[in-house]
Design an enzyme around this catalytic site. Structure first.
Site, PDB file in Angstrom:
ATOM      1  N   ASN A   1      63.714 -23.034 -27.496  1.00  0.00           N
ATOM      2  CA  ASN A   1      64.612 -22.014 -26.922  1.00  0.00           C
ATOM      3  C   ASN A   1      65.263 -22.525 -25.644  1.00  0.00           C
ATOM      4  O   ASN A   1      66.436 -22.250 -25.388  1.00  0.00           O
ATOM      5  CB  ASN A   1      63.857 -20.708 -26.667  1.00  0.00           C
ATOM      6  CG  ASN A   1      63.758 -19.868 -27.930  1.00  0.00           C
ATOM      7  OD1 ASN A   1      64.738 -19.293 -28.375  1.00  0.00           O
ATOM      8  ND2 ASN A   1      62.575 -19.849 -28.524  1.00  0.00           N
TER       9      ASN A   1
ATOM     10  N   HIS B   1      61.086 -12.490 -27.793  1.00  0.00           N
ATOM     11  CA  HIS B   1      59.893 -12.223 -28.615  1.00  0.00           C
ATOM     12  C   HIS B   1      60.277 -12.434 -30.080  1.00  0.00           C
ATOM     13  O   HIS B   1      61.326 -11.954 -30.516  1.00  0.00           O
ATOM     14  CB  HIS B   1      59.392 -10.797 -28.378  1.00  0.00           C
ATOM     15  CG  HIS B   1      58.119 -10.523 -29.103  1.00  0.00           C
ATOM     16  ND1 HIS B   1      56.892 -10.974 -28.644  1.00  0.00           N
ATOM     17  CD2 HIS B   1      57.875  -9.901 -30.281  1.00  0.00           C
ATOM     18  CE1 HIS B   1      55.955 -10.621 -29.511  1.00  0.00           C
ATOM     19  NE2 HIS B   1      56.524  -9.973 -30.519  1.00  0.00           N
TER      20      HIS B   1
HETATM   21  C1  GAR Z   1      59.200 -18.781 -29.717  1.00  0.00           C
HETATM   22  O1  GAR Z   1      59.160 -18.410 -31.067  1.00  0.00           O
HETATM   23  C2  GAR Z   1      59.152 -17.547 -28.841  1.00  0.00           C
HETATM   24  O2  GAR Z   1      59.840 -16.466 -29.383  1.00  0.00           O
HETATM   25  C3  GAR Z   1      57.668 -17.280 -28.818  1.00  0.00           C
HETATM   26  O3  GAR Z   1      57.082 -18.557 -28.703  1.00  0.00           O
HETATM   27  C4  GAR Z   1      57.928 -19.537 -29.332  1.00  0.00           C
HETATM   28  C5  GAR Z   1      58.188 -20.650 -28.342  1.00  0.00           C
HETATM   29  O4  GAR Z   1      58.872 -21.695 -28.957  1.00  0.00           O
HETATM   30  N1  GAR Z   1      57.310 -16.424 -27.729  1.00  0.00           N
HETATM   31  C6  GAR Z   1      56.341 -15.519 -27.811  1.00  0.00           C
HETATM   32  O5  GAR Z   1      55.633 -15.379 -28.783  1.00  0.00           O
HETATM   33  C7  GAR Z   1      56.161 -14.663 -26.562  1.00  0.00           C
HETATM   34  N2  GAR Z   1      55.378 -13.499 -26.857  1.00  0.00           N
HETATM   35  P1  GAR Z   1      59.725 -22.764 -28.107  1.00  0.00           P
HETATM   36  O6  GAR Z   1      58.798 -23.327 -27.024  1.00  0.00           O
HETATM   37  O7  GAR Z   1      60.081 -23.809 -29.117  1.00  0.00           O
HETATM   38  O8  GAR Z   1      60.908 -22.057 -27.533  1.00  0.00           O
END
Ligand code: GAR
Length: 203
Positions: free
Chosen positions: A16, A112
């Site tokens: 992200n 989220h």
């Molecule tokens: C993402 O899917 C985000 O939405 C989730 O963790 C992942 C991080 O991925 N966040 C949560 O679950 C927060 N409650 P990334 O490090 O590749 O962005």
């Protein structure tokens, strides 16, 4: 008025974060600058990404500093030192205290990986969310960008995008689809929208 300085708080891979960087590079975040990465996990891949784009990074490692209050103090110092105007939680796996959140009220947002208020709250993060979605048998999931308040995953919703759950999905396959079709799309858009609004307010 100067651009809003953005801090991105991460714990892991940082896809992200990458989506926000890509949007910035493509000229889609004209009202904000990515000024800082904060990571609570030494060795997380997001730190490599930050280095690649020469974005300053601060590590507040959970094992090295298990006391959350001390980690929060260090994070607040870094945010203040860099003049941060918007805090973006992008896969940040520490629940922040009410006092911390209050300091950035209206200027702290989270992504989220589900359609809140479903599949949110304490213990619902990362793959666990997609496991719960599959277990519940729902046919539609998605992602939500929301303001962060003292209530875990309970702040006002800024943006949502639905994603289809398909027959035979595993949590990993579903996670990827939700990221690609929803998270990486709506998160950078929301970041720009909020930067634009915050900038207009300071004029
Ligand atoms: C993402 O899917 C985000 O939405 C989730 O963790 C992942 C991080 O991925 N966040 C949560 O679950 C927060 N409650 P990334 O490090 O590749 O962005």
């Amino acid at each position: 008025m100067p651009n809003i300085k953005i801090a991105v708080l991460c714990s892991g891979g940082g896809t992200n974060f990458q989506a926000i960087v890509n949007a910035k590079e493509a000229g889609l975040i004209p009202d904000g600058d990515i000024a800082l990465v904060v990571c609570d996990h030494a060795g997380a891949y997001v730190l490599e990404r930050a280095k690649k784009y020469a974005i300053p990074a601060v590590v507040c490692d959970r094992r090295e500093t298990p006391d959350r209050a001390l980690r929060e103090q260090a994070i607040l110092r870094a945010l203040e030192a860099h003049g941060i105007g918007l805090v973006v939680l992008a896969g940040f796996m520490t629940i922040l205290s009410e006092q911390f959140v209050a300091r950035y009220a209206g200027r702290i947002i989270n992504i989220h990986p589900a359609l809140l208020p479903s599949f949110g709250g304490r213990g619902m993060y990362g793959l666990r969310v997609h496991e719960a979605v599959l277990k519940a048998g729902v046919k539609v999931t998605g992602a939500t960008v929301h303001y962060v308040t003292g209530e875990c995953d309970g702040g006002p919703i800024i943006a949502q995008k639905a994603v289809e759950v398909k027959e035979g999905d595993t949590p990993e396959v579903l996670q990827k689809r939700v990221m690609r079709e929803a998270e990486w799309v709506i998160f950078p858009q929301a970041v720009e929208e909020i930067c634009r609004t915050l900038r207009a307010q300071t004029q």
